[in-house]
Write a protein that holds these residues in place. Sequence first.
Motif, PDB file in Angstrom:
ATOM      1  N   ARG A  39       0.830  -1.208   0.000  1.00 38.75           N
ATOM      2  CA  ARG A  39       0.000   0.000   0.000  1.00 38.75           C
ATOM      3  C   ARG A  39       0.866   1.260   0.000  1.00 38.75           C
ATOM      4  O   ARG A  39       0.565   2.247  -0.666  1.00 38.75           O
ATOM      5  N   THR A  40       1.959   1.206   0.753  1.00 39.90           N
ATOM      6  CA  THR A  40       2.875   2.341   0.806  1.00 39.90           C
ATOM      7  C   THR A  40       3.496   2.603  -0.560  1.00 39.90           C
ATOM      8  O   THR A  40       3.574   3.742  -1.019  1.00 39.90           O
ATOM      9  N   VAL A  41       3.945   1.535  -1.216  1.00 41.17           N
ATOM     10  CA  VAL A  41       4.524   1.666  -2.556  1.00 41.17           C
ATOM     11  C   VAL A  41       3.485   2.240  -3.514  1.00 41.17           C
ATOM     12  O   VAL A  41       3.752   3.192  -4.267  1.00 41.17           O
ATOM     13  N   GLY A  91      -0.413   8.560  -5.486  1.00 42.89           N
ATOM     14  CA  GLY A  91      -0.838   9.751  -4.763  1.00 42.89           C
ATOM     15  C   GLY A  91      -2.285   9.720  -4.327  1.00 42.89           C
ATOM     16  O   GLY A  91      -2.862  10.759  -3.994  1.00 42.89           O
ATOM     17  N   SER A  92      -2.892   8.547  -4.309  1.00 47.00           N
ATOM     18  CA  SER A  92      -4.299   8.396  -3.923  1.00 47.00           C
ATOM     19  C   SER A  92      -4.441   7.117  -3.111  1.00 47.00           C
ATOM     20  O   SER A  92      -4.082   6.033  -3.582  1.00 47.00           O
ATOM     21  N   LEU A  93      -4.967   7.245  -1.901  1.00 49.88           N
ATOM     22  CA  LEU A  93      -5.129   6.060  -1.058  1.00 49.88           C
ATOM     23  C   LEU A  93      -6.146   5.090  -1.642  1.00 49.88           C
ATOM     24  O   LEU A  93      -5.957   3.876  -1.606  1.00 49.88           O
ATOM     25  N   SER A  94      -7.238   5.616  -2.174  1.00 53.58           N
ATOM     26  CA  SER A  94      -8.258   4.728  -2.732  1.00 53.58           C
ATOM     27  C   SER A  94      -7.717   3.968  -3.940  1.00 53.58           C
ATOM     28  O   SER A  94      -7.957   2.759  -4.082  1.00 53.58           O
ATOM     29  N   GLU A  95      -6.975   4.645  -4.804  1.00 52.74           N
ATOM     30  CA  GLU A  95      -6.390   3.964  -5.953  1.00 52.74           C
ATOM     31  C   GLU A  95      -5.304   2.988  -5.518  1.00 52.74           C
ATOM     32  O   GLU A  95      -5.151   1.916  -6.113  1.00 52.74           O
ATOM     33  N   ALA A  96      -4.555   3.354  -4.470  1.00 56.85           N
ATOM     34  CA  ALA A  96      -3.535   2.448  -3.947  1.00 56.85           C
ATOM     35  C   ALA A  96      -4.180   1.164  -3.434  1.00 56.85           C
ATOM     36  O   ALA A  96      -3.687   0.052  -3.690  1.00 56.85           O
ATOM     37  N   ASP A 113      -6.990  -0.080  -4.428  1.00 60.09           N
ATOM     38  CA  ASP A 113      -7.464  -0.824  -5.603  1.00 60.09           C
ATOM     39  C   ASP A 113      -6.329  -1.624  -6.235  1.00 60.09           C
ATOM     40  O   ASP A 113      -6.518  -2.775  -6.645  1.00 60.09           O
ATOM     41  N   ALA A 114      -5.148  -1.005  -6.313  1.00 53.60           N
ATOM     42  CA  ALA A 114      -3.998  -1.687  -6.909  1.00 53.60           C
ATOM     43  C   ALA A 114      -3.589  -2.898  -6.076  1.00 53.60           C
ATOM     44  O   ALA A 114      -3.274  -3.968  -6.614  1.00 53.60           O
ATOM     45  N   VAL A 115      -3.590  -2.737  -4.761  1.00 52.63           N
ATOM     46  CA  VAL A 115      -3.216  -3.845  -3.880  1.00 52.63           C
ATOM     47  C   VAL A 115      -4.240  -4.975  -3.986  1.00 52.63           C
ATOM     48  O   VAL A 115      -3.880  -6.161  -4.025  1.00 52.63           O
ATOM     49  N   GLN A 116      -5.509  -4.629  -4.033  1.00 55.19           N
ATOM     50  CA  GLN A 116      -6.543  -5.653  -4.164  1.00 55.19           C
ATOM     51  C   GLN A 116      -6.416  -6.405  -5.487  1.00 55.19           C
ATOM     52  O   GLN A 116      -6.603  -7.630  -5.546  1.00 55.19           O
ATOM     53  N   GLU A 117      -6.098  -5.690  -6.553  1.00 55.54           N
ATOM     54  CA  GLU A 117      -5.907  -6.343  -7.844  1.00 55.54           C
ATOM     55  C   GLU A 117      -4.715  -7.303  -7.797  1.00 55.54           C
ATOM     56  O   GLU A 117      -4.744  -8.387  -8.402  1.00 55.54           O
ATOM     57  N   ALA A 118      -3.674  -6.926  -7.058  1.00 53.28           N
ATOM     58  CA  ALA A 118      -2.522  -7.815  -6.905  1.00 53.28           C
ATOM     59  C   ALA A 118      -2.927  -9.110  -6.192  1.00 53.28           C
ATOM     60  O   ALA A 118      -2.457 -10.205  -6.548  1.00 53.28           O
ATOM     61  N   TRP A 119      -3.807  -9.007  -5.195  1.00 50.16           N
ATOM     62  CA  TRP A 119      -4.295 -10.193  -4.497  1.00 50.16           C
ATOM     63  C   TRP A 119      -5.073 -11.107  -5.450  1.00 50.16           C
ATOM     64  O   TRP A 119      -4.895 -12.327  -5.447  1.00 50.16           O
ATOM     65  N   LEU A 120      -5.888 -10.510  -6.293  1.00 47.21           N
ATOM     66  CA  LEU A 120      -6.647 -11.308  -7.255  1.00 47.21           C
ATOM     67  C   LEU A 120      -5.713 -12.025  -8.238  1.00 47.21           C
ATOM     68  O   LEU A 120      -5.932 -13.186  -8.585  1.00 47.21           O
ATOM     69  N   ARG A 121      -4.678 -11.336  -8.665  1.00 45.67           N
ATOM     70  CA  ARG A 121      -3.730 -11.954  -9.586  1.00 45.67           C
ATOM     71  C   ARG A 121      -2.918 -13.056  -8.908  1.00 45.67           C
ATOM     72  O   ARG A 121      -2.574 -14.060  -9.543  1.00 45.67           O
TER      73      ARG A 121
END
Length: 293
Positions: free
Chosen positions: A19-21, A27-32, A34-42
């Motif tokens: 999440r920090t990365v 520059g957006s916590l909500s988008e961050a 989302d990115a982390v959640q997508e990584a979990w799905l992958r």
Amino acid sequence: MDERDLLAERFEAQRGQLRTVAYRMLGSLSEADDAVQEAWLRLGRVDTGKVDNLASWLRRVVTRICLDMLRSRKSRRENLTGQQVLDRALDTVERSDPEDEALLADSVSRALLVVLDTLQPSERVAFVLHDMFAVPFDEIAPIVERTPVATKKLASRARRKVQGTPVVPAAELARQRQVVSAFLAAARAGDLTGILAVLAPGVVRRADPAALPPSAAAELHGSRAVAEGTVALARRSQFAELALVNGAVGLVVAPRGQLLAALAFTIDDDKIAEYEVIADPVRLQQLHLAVVD
């Protein structure tokens, strides 16, 4: 504990770092998130038995997701009008929560987020991974589809943009910083006396209409009028931070890292003789912004 639960436990151990990365990338916590959640799905779609280093694999996947998001964001912005950009920034001010803003400011400065937002997506990825997280260039290179040497050049170019080039000697820059810092502290506190202390008697404040409430004067003359106008906009000063604006110490107003306005100062004899509030989106894009050391 079955294999899926064990994998989830290992992922959760990495979530905070991921999440920090992602936040520094986007520059957006909500988008961050989302990115982390997508990584979990992958992660759920790969054979983890073939993953030698899960932390490294997840960081690489999150970074690629962020890179795609940055490229998509850049494309969308190119299709927005200046007024749409301004409307989004103003909406961010209205939605900003003071406690959230404080947490974000502790994480990474608004000024840095503003400057990172001016970088090309590949530059931002190379700079964030190498300069903020010490990831070697040979690991970054495949993500940005460059050679390690070219990736190093990307990071170097980004670093020069982030640091900027002052247009005055170091001693003068330090004096500017002291004056602008005092102005900002007084503005945040709504301290009329403190603001007056750093203004020249004949100070002039000019502002783009987009920076002002309806019917407010675009130009103010004299320390009393300027100080009272500054106090009237005290809420926005909570989102301001020092930055280099065209090579001199100024301010950026950036709720949640979204640039709303920039203040450019003229300082004589340790007093603010003039300052301009730039909020027109076209003018903002023409500024050279950098982080104050």
